[in-house]
Design an enzyme around this catalytic site. Structure first.
Site, short mmCIF file in Angstrom:
data_model
loop_
_atom_site.label_atom_id
_atom_site.label_comp_id
_atom_site.label_asym_id
_atom_site.label_seq_id
_atom_site.Cartn_x
_atom_site.Cartn_y
_atom_site.Cartn_z
N ASP A 34 47.12 39.18 52.04
CA ASP A 34 47.31 40.47 51.38
C ASP A 34 47.86 41.44 52.43
OD1 ASP A 34 47.23 42.64 49.75
OD2 ASP A 34 45.11 42.53 49.24
N VAL B 42 43.79 38.00 41.89
CA VAL B 42 43.72 36.66 41.28
C VAL B 42 42.44 35.94 41.66
CG1 VAL B 42 46.22 36.35 41.07
CG2 VAL B 42 45.08 35.69 43.19
P1 5GP Z 1 43.99 40.63 53.95
O1 5GP Z 1 43.11 40.66 55.16
O2 5GP Z 1 45.26 39.83 54.16
O3 5GP Z 1 44.29 42.00 53.40
O4 5GP Z 1 43.15 39.98 52.81
C1 5GP Z 1 43.01 38.63 52.74
C2 5GP Z 1 41.67 38.26 52.18
O5 5GP Z 1 41.30 39.12 51.11
C3 5GP Z 1 41.76 36.87 51.60
O6 5GP Z 1 41.31 35.93 52.55
C4 5GP Z 1 40.88 36.96 50.38
O7 5GP Z 1 39.57 36.61 50.76
C5 5GP Z 1 40.89 38.41 49.98
N1 5GP Z 1 41.85 38.68 48.88
C6 5GP Z 1 43.03 39.36 48.96
N2 5GP Z 1 43.63 39.40 47.76
C7 5GP Z 1 42.84 38.74 46.90
C8 5GP Z 1 42.94 38.44 45.48
O8 5GP Z 1 43.88 38.77 44.76
N3 5GP Z 1 41.91 37.72 44.97
C9 5GP Z 1 40.84 37.32 45.70
N4 5GP Z 1 39.90 36.63 45.08
N5 5GP Z 1 40.73 37.58 47.03
C10 5GP Z 1 41.71 38.30 47.62
#
Ligand code: 5GP
Ligand code: MG
Length: 190
Positions: A114, A165
């Site tokens: 994300d 998702v």
């Molecule tokens: P980032 O640190 O890249 O912003 O977020 C990544 C983490 O957030 C992923 O490992 C996941 O655990 C969670 N995450 C981000 N987007 C989603 C989503 O659409 N659905 C779910 N279930 N988890 C998400």
């Protein structure tokens, strides 16, 4: 569970085909790295797969069986944002980081990219141990126009729009990880 699903974004058959292709591609790249080092007379280096718990559990389990390569597995647990919040509040490591990664070929596996906070933290901590190589692999990458993520993974299964998702390891409040497709929840379920 099934009645909470609004629509399927990526079907399990499509996921399986992509995971098979990814596994083969990654295994070839890792084997090539090892071969080059062997040819140069250096230690080829072990392959260590580092799944980010808990989200990468399902993807990681499928991916390793598509990689015909000698490897070990060492998990890392990262706390992600809870419940309905859609903006990551930053990532922190829970428990211990894998040790003895110096000189190894590390493949970090996560469910979804994300903001990139999670993988940026994991990668920088692992790099302190001076692995021979480090690669990032995510099943999903959220595309946000005008908002580049902090890291650029070497391997991405699918690019998806900026929606929350669940399924295939991804949860909402701890649930739906066992849903076999990647799906969007109904508004009432959140
Ligand atoms: P980032 O640190 O890249 O912003 O977020 C990544 C983490 O957030 C992923 O490992 C996941 O655990 C969670 N995450 C981000 N987007 C989603 C989503 O659409 N659905 C779910 N279930 N988890 C998400
Ligand atoms: Mg996660």
């Amino acid at each position: 569970m099934f009645r909470d699903i609004e629509r399927v974004l990526i079907d399990q058959g499509v996921i399986a085909a992509r995971v098979r292709a990814l596994g083969q591609e990654i295994a070839e790249d890792l084997a090539r790295d090892q071969r080059r080092r062997r040819e140069n007379g250096t230690d080829p280096g072990r392959v260590v797969l580092v799944p980010v718990l808990t989200g990468a559990m399902v993807f990681g389990a499928d991916l390793i069986r598509q990689m015909p390569l000698k490897m070990s597995i060492d998990v890392v647990a990262v706390s992600s944002y809870p419940g309905r919040s859609v903006a990551s509040k930053g990532a922190s490591i829970r428990g211990e980081l894998p040790q003895n990664l110096g000189g190894t070929h590390v493949l970090v596996v996560d469910d979804i990219l994300d903001s990139g906070q999670t993988l940026a933290v994991v990668r920088s901590l692992i790099c302190e141990q001076e692995p021979a190589s480090i690669r990032l692999c995510v099943l999903l990458e959220k595309k946000k126009p005008g908002e580049p993520s902090l890291v650029k993974p070497e391997y991405v299964g699918f690019e998806i729009p900026d929606e929350f998702v669940v399924g295939y390891g991804l949860d909402y409040n701890g649930f739906y990880r066992n849903y076999p497709d990647i799906a969007v929840l109904k508004h009432e379920a959140m």
